[in-house]
Write a protein that holds these residues in place. Sequence first.
Motif: not given
Length: 418
Positions: A101-110, A172-180
């Motif tokens: 679906q090419n939704s990509g990877i997202q962190y917040r608005a990026k 630090s990225p540890i504990g952050q949420k990514l949308q995959i």
Amino acid sequence: MNWMQTVRMAFKSILNNKVRSILTMLGIIIGVASVIAIVASIQGTSKLQRLQYEAMGVNRIDIYGYGAKNRDWQEFEDYMTNDLSDKIAAWSPQSQYYDWQNSGIQYRAKRLNNNDSNSGYTYMYFGNEHYGEVTSHAISAGRDISAADCRTRARVCVIGETLRKYFFGAMSPIGQKLQIGGKGFEVIGVYAGKYDGKLNTDDQMIVMPYTLQSTMMSVYGMADRQYIVKAAEKDVIAELTDELLPGFMQGRCEAGNGYFSASSDSQWQEQSESSNNMLALLGGGVAGISLLVGGIGIMNIMLVSVTERTREIGIRMAIGARKRDIIGQFLVEASVVSCCGGVIGIVLGCFLSAVLGNLLLAKTQNSYMPTVEQFTVLPSAGLVIGAFLFSALLGIIFGLYPANKASNLQPVDALRTQ
């Protein structure tokens, strides 16, 4: 006459004719420097390739197959874990996640999409708790995927250095949420960069538990399988790739009109090193021709020296110098000239090797091979010692005829020479 006195006389003769001595040494200097620079550069190429392949995984074996049933692949995994435990240190699936679906990877608005040519391609893999070990990826922050993560199908991920810099910067990225693929994943670790964190390299990667593959890609019973195996030692790689692994799975894959392969970069690397060694011998042989030219130059200048010092030789023989004393004197002089040229050539060859090594490093660092830091091409101790001994041997060989000619002079005839 003792040897120390002979050596002192040899150095005195060289210093009395500095320009002539330097010109005589020039052939030896150029020959030794050329041999060292060429051989060391070729050996350095092999070393650099070996370090780059090792950065992608030490004793790594890549497996790919399709056509077999899911039950066959499960038995294959049990076979690697139990029956081959003495030959396999670790293994992991490496299936790639295709973002249909090419939704990509997202962190917040990026967001990072694979269809954006400016941001490069993100490599998204499914692996188990041994993925970092079999691919030689070291954790720079947090932790790696665990067996519990795979068992519970936890939505966690480990990211590469490129993604860390792109999404989180100094944070630090540890504990952050990514949308995959539209699903939330917690970042539990970061793999140290192998490509300086550049875009469109394997540093732009993300690894998830392999048990999530069927739900993430909405497919069940994947047609093909990929594994990365780390052999316990280099000596068993050929046995694993040629006999044990194909012997178990190849027939099962082919029964379903499929295909199975097990290959290792170590085998290609051995072939490459063998070819490089042949090139080193060939290049060293070609450069060694100038050493022979330098040896002829030593013979020529020693013959001139014998002619110039005929009266001196006659006096020495008249006061009791033996034939072996005369031979020893001229052999030592030839060897000193040759050895001095060899030492200068070694120093020059080491310098040229270091320069060529930096040029080689700059040329081979690309997005396809891992970055190798603090790499310097220097000749091996054996090459340096061999070059020095060969230069000394040349002095003896090419100084033998002039020395013998000097020792055969008759004292009376020599004393008549003006």
